[in-house]
Write a protein that holds these residues in place. Structure first.
Motif, PDB file in Angstrom:
ATOM      1  N   ASN A   6       0.734  -1.051  -0.039  1.00 25.57           N
ATOM      2  CA  ASN A   6       0.076   0.115   0.055  1.00 25.57           C
ATOM      3  C   ASN A   6       0.841   1.225   0.090  1.00 25.57           C
ATOM      4  O   ASN A   6       0.522   2.309  -0.541  1.00 25.57           O
ATOM      5  N   LYS A   7       1.983   1.378   0.695  1.00 22.85           N
ATOM      6  CA  LYS A   7       2.855   2.388   0.695  1.00 22.85           C
ATOM      7  C   LYS A   7       3.532   2.587  -0.662  1.00 22.85           C
ATOM      8  O   LYS A   7       3.506   3.773  -1.009  1.00 22.85           O
ATOM      9  N   GLU A   8       4.008   1.483  -1.195  1.00 21.47           N
ATOM     10  CA  GLU A   8       4.642   1.678  -2.623  1.00 21.47           C
ATOM     11  C   GLU A   8       3.543   2.144  -3.542  1.00 21.47           C
ATOM     12  O   GLU A   8       3.788   3.109  -4.333  1.00 21.47           O
ATOM     13  N   GLU A   9       2.227   1.498  -3.398  1.00 21.19           N
ATOM     14  CA  GLU A   9       1.361   2.175  -4.401  1.00 21.19           C
ATOM     15  C   GLU A   9       0.926   3.817  -4.145  1.00 21.19           C
ATOM     16  O   GLU A   9       0.950   4.473  -5.237  1.00 21.19           O
ATOM     17  N   ALA A  10       1.189   4.039  -3.052  1.00 23.54           N
ATOM     18  CA  ALA A  10       0.936   5.518  -2.556  1.00 23.54           C
ATOM     19  C   ALA A  10       1.735   6.250  -3.019  1.00 23.54           C
ATOM     20  O   ALA A  10       1.725   7.567  -3.493  1.00 23.54           O
ATOM     21  N   ASP A  11       2.985   5.845  -2.918  1.00 20.85           N
ATOM     22  CA  ASP A  11       4.241   6.586  -3.273  1.00 20.85           C
ATOM     23  C   ASP A  11       4.163   6.752  -4.847  1.00 20.85           C
ATOM     24  O   ASP A  11       4.733   7.661  -5.494  1.00 20.85           O
ATOM     25  N   ALA A  12       3.855   5.637  -5.597  1.00 24.15           N
ATOM     26  CA  ALA A  12       3.746   5.775  -7.268  1.00 24.15           C
ATOM     27  C   ALA A  12       2.910   6.843  -7.498  1.00 24.15           C
ATOM     28  O   ALA A  12       2.909   7.219  -8.627  1.00 24.15           O
ATOM     29  N   ARG A  13       1.827   7.002  -6.743  1.00 23.74           N
ATOM     30  CA  ARG A  13       0.710   7.968  -7.337  1.00 23.74           C
ATOM     31  C   ARG A  13       1.275   9.537  -6.879  1.00 23.74           C
ATOM     32  O   ARG A  13       0.337  10.350  -7.289  1.00 23.74           O
ATOM     33  N   SER A  14       2.037   9.436  -6.000  1.00 22.78           N
ATOM     34  CA  SER A  14       2.195  11.013  -5.260  1.00 22.78           C
ATOM     35  C   SER A  14       3.300  11.566  -6.177  1.00 22.78           C
ATOM     36  O   SER A  14       3.840  10.972  -6.932  1.00 22.78           O
TER      37      SER A  14
END
Length: 108
Positions: A81-89
């Motif tokens: 989830n953290k990696e996915e959020a980082d990819a969208r930020s």
């Protein structure tokens, strides 16, 4: 022995035999009070060591509880989830934040 006068002392020099009988009782009292202080310090040190051991035990129990409640699968999911959020930020750094609205709308 002859009565001789010491040039610095200014009086008679006592014989060694006379000095052996003199006992300073205040030294014995100081030693007794020193032993009491030493015993008190040892007692306090023992108390602190016992308290430190109890704290270490409590700390290890808490670490075990925290470790057992964390599921490795849940940890991996949260990492995803953290990696996915980082990819969208998007990182916006070193921006000018002291311009007024008309200047920003006109472009820096």
């Amino acid at each position: 022995m002859d009565e001789e006068e010491h040039e610095v002392y200014g009086g008679e020099i006592p014989d060694v035999g006379e000095m052996e009988g003199d006992v300073d009782m205040s030294a014995a009292d100081d030693e007794a009070s020193g032993m009491k202080e030493l015993d008190e310090m040892r007692r306090r040190l023992k108390e602190m060591e016992d308290e430190a051991a109890a704290l270490r035990d409590m700390h290890s129990k808490v670490e075990k509880e925290i470790g057992s409640t964390q599921d490795p699968a849940a940890t991996a999911a949260s990492q995803e989830n953290k990696e996915e959020a980082d990819a969208r930020s998007v990182f916006v750094g070193n921006g000018c934040c002291y311009y007024s609205s008309p200047v920003i709308s006109a472009g820096c």
